[in-house]
Design a protein around this motif. Sequence first.
Motif, short mmCIF file in Angstrom:
data_model
loop_
_atom_site.label_atom_id
_atom_site.label_comp_id
_atom_site.label_asym_id
_atom_site.label_seq_id
_atom_site.Cartn_x
_atom_site.Cartn_y
_atom_site.Cartn_z
N ARG A 107 0.85 -1.20 0.00
CA ARG A 107 0.00 0.00 0.00
C ARG A 107 0.88 1.23 0.00
N SER A 108 0.37 2.32 -0.55
CA SER A 108 1.08 3.60 -0.45
C SER A 108 0.18 4.62 0.21
N PHE A 109 0.80 5.48 1.01
CA PHE A 109 0.08 6.52 1.74
C PHE A 109 0.82 7.83 1.58
N GLU A 110 0.09 8.89 1.22
CA GLU A 110 0.69 10.21 1.17
C GLU A 110 0.51 10.84 2.53
N ILE A 111 1.61 11.22 3.13
CA ILE A 111 1.60 11.81 4.47
C ILE A 111 2.12 13.23 4.36
N LYS A 112 1.29 14.19 4.75
CA LYS A 112 1.70 15.59 4.74
C LYS A 112 2.04 15.99 6.17
#
Length: 123
Positions: free
Chosen positions: A106-111
Amino acid sequence: MAPRSSYAKATLPFPIFAAEFDPYNRGYLVVGGGGGEGRSGVPNQIAVLDVSNRANIATAIEVDLSRDEDSVQSLASLATKDGLITFAGVNSSQAEQNAGKNEHLRSFEIKYPPRKKQKTEDA
């Protein structure tokens, strides 16, 4: 006699199975883990910890994951301008695996949130 070492502690609602420092932004540690599939009451999460202050570890970001799937078992991150893209090894539910479908990467964009200014003697 060995020199004393300093340390800080943090309590998270899940056991950690994977950890990685942000490769380009010192002071952040990405951790993942959880209770896995089932109703253990332990969440599956990815958390970004602010470790920039040696005396205090603070949770900066929490990403809640499904309790119907496996917990995070591995992590790798790519830095972006505003945060990270974090890749996590998380198996699909046992039922989906039995049906031949396992979305295990899975990929997650974390700001990142804005950093709090550290107090100085001048401020």
